[in-house]
Design an enzyme around this catalytic site. Structure first.
Site, PDB file in Angstrom:
ATOM      1  N   HIS A 137      -3.128  -5.695   0.048  1.00  0.00           N
ATOM      2  CA  HIS A 137      -2.852  -5.425  -1.352  1.00  0.00           C
ATOM      3  C   HIS A 137      -4.182  -5.378  -2.095  1.00  0.00           C
ATOM      4  CE1 HIS A 137       1.444  -5.166  -1.547  1.00  0.00           C
ATOM      5  NE2 HIS A 137       1.615  -6.329  -0.934  1.00  0.00           N
ATOM      6  N   ASP A 167      -5.672  -0.066  -6.289  1.00  0.00           N
ATOM      7  CA  ASP A 167      -4.494   0.789  -6.398  1.00  0.00           C
ATOM      8  C   ASP A 167      -4.735   1.985  -7.311  1.00  0.00           C
ATOM      9  OD1 ASP A 167      -3.059  -0.806  -4.726  1.00  0.00           O
ATOM     10  OD2 ASP A 167      -1.681  -1.582  -6.228  1.00  0.00           O
TER      11      ASP A 167
END
Length: 366
Positions: A137, A167
């Site tokens: 992540h 991201d």
């Protein structure tokens, strides 16, 4: 006419990177069809908070798209998809390397049906290399590229960042840029291509200053000790008397001179090259003598590059954003109308009639 009004994108991605990229491409006119796995679709649909059962996060990231629910493990899945695969201009996917191949949707498989397809894969570590199959992540990507280790608190411990830098800045934005470049090249040559976006790798350009010093001078950054990480009094966060915080960034000499003059720094401290820590401590003591509002009045009309650290609620009340219409677009969410996510697409290139809501799961179902 929006520049991408003739472009069809099949979006197999979930959560943040791919959906944010296709949101902006949809705002530029592209038709985006989310290919979602039944029975729940994109995992983000289940994220809280929600309004009348509709996820706020999903709504923000998927406005103006359509949804087609297909179980890719069923025998007729590819048959159902084949007409769209032949018609599509762009495919964007976000699985770990090898997943799309197992589904019969590798680049080579799609290219056999559609030779000019632009095929964009977003993943954490890239399609090759020892980490290619590793889960991760945003926090992991920042940790393993050295980014996280440069932002530390008073004890030297890394600080949790409030932004999903990998991201968005390492995934969504590079995906969108490369898709647009590939479309431009296809306009000229007729050729499609395969694009790989490795979110972790794309964080390294943010460390251009540290990489330059390391590679050229063999000088590695000291956590909390560099220009933008706390090593200078000219780029600091100072506490005010009323327990607010001032973000002070008078880096250039002309700004620093103005700043030092307003504060009344004596010459020996205003020359922060002599003893940066002594200057920083003196500035902190002076800033702590007045409330935040007093300092803002003292700096008014003077170039010092200083701001009070605002809460998000305070920031949204700034009349500057209202004057620019930053939150002028709306989103229908569970029967409630809220401001949509601000667009990075220039108004001249933006579709004026993008749907004001995210799609219901399988909204394209006949």
């Amino acid at each position: 006419m929006p520049p991408l009004s003739d472009i069809l994108i099949l979006d197999f991605s979930t959560l943040v990177p791919g959906p944010l990229a296709t949101l902006f491409l949809a705002e530029a006119g592209a038709r985006v069809i989310k290919i979602e796995r039944p029975p729940t679709g994109d995992e983000m649909r289940l994220y809280e908070p929600s309004v009348q059962g509709e996820s706020v996060n999903f709504g923000m990231l998927n406005r103006g798209k359509s949804s087609l629910s297909i179980n890719m493990k069923e025998a007729d899945a590819l048959d159902r998809l084949r007409p769209l695969l032949k018609e599509a201009d762009v495919i964007i996917e976000q699985f770990r390397p090898g997943v799309m191949a197992r589904l019969g949707l590798a680049y080579e498989d799609v290219r056999a049906l559609n030779p000019d397809i632009i095929y964009c894969s977003i993943n954490g570590w890239g399609n090759t290399g020892p980490k290619a199959a590793a889960a991760g992540h945003d926090l992991n990507y920042m940790a393993e590229t050295g980014v996280l280790g440069l932002s530390v608190d008073g004890t030297g411990a890394p600080v949790l960042p409030p932004l999903l830098a990998a991201d968005i800045a390492g995934g969504a934005y590079p995906a969108m840029i490369n898709i647009l470049l590939a479309l431009r090249r296809r306009d000229r040559t007729g050729d499609g291509c395969q694009i790989e976006v490795a979110m972790g790798q794309n964080l390294f350009p943010f460390l251009y200053w540290a990489l330059g010093n390391a590679h050229a001078l063999d000088r590695w950054p000291v956590p909390g000790g560099e220009t933008i990480t706390g090593g200078t009094p000219r780029y600091q966060i100072y506490r005010t008397r009323d327990d607010r915080y001032m973000a002070a960034a008078p880096l250039e000499d002309r700004f620093w001179a103005n700043f030092a003059k307003v504060l009344g720094l004596p010459p020996e401290l205003a020359d922060d090259r002599r003893d940066p820590k002594a200057t920083r401590d003196a500035v902190a003591q002076i800033i702590a003598r007045k409330d935040a509002a007093e300092w803002m009045r003292a700096f008014e009309g003077i170039d010092v590059c200083c701001s009070i650290v605002l809460t998000l609620q305070e920031a949204l009340q700034d009349p500057h954003w209202a004057a620019r219409g930053v939150f002028s677009q709306s989103l229908s969410l569970g029967g409630k109308t809220v401001p949509a996510l601000p667009s990075i697409i220039a108004p001249a290139l933006r579709s004026p009639d993008i749907t004001a809501q995210a799609p219901q799961l399988d909204s394209m179902k006949p």
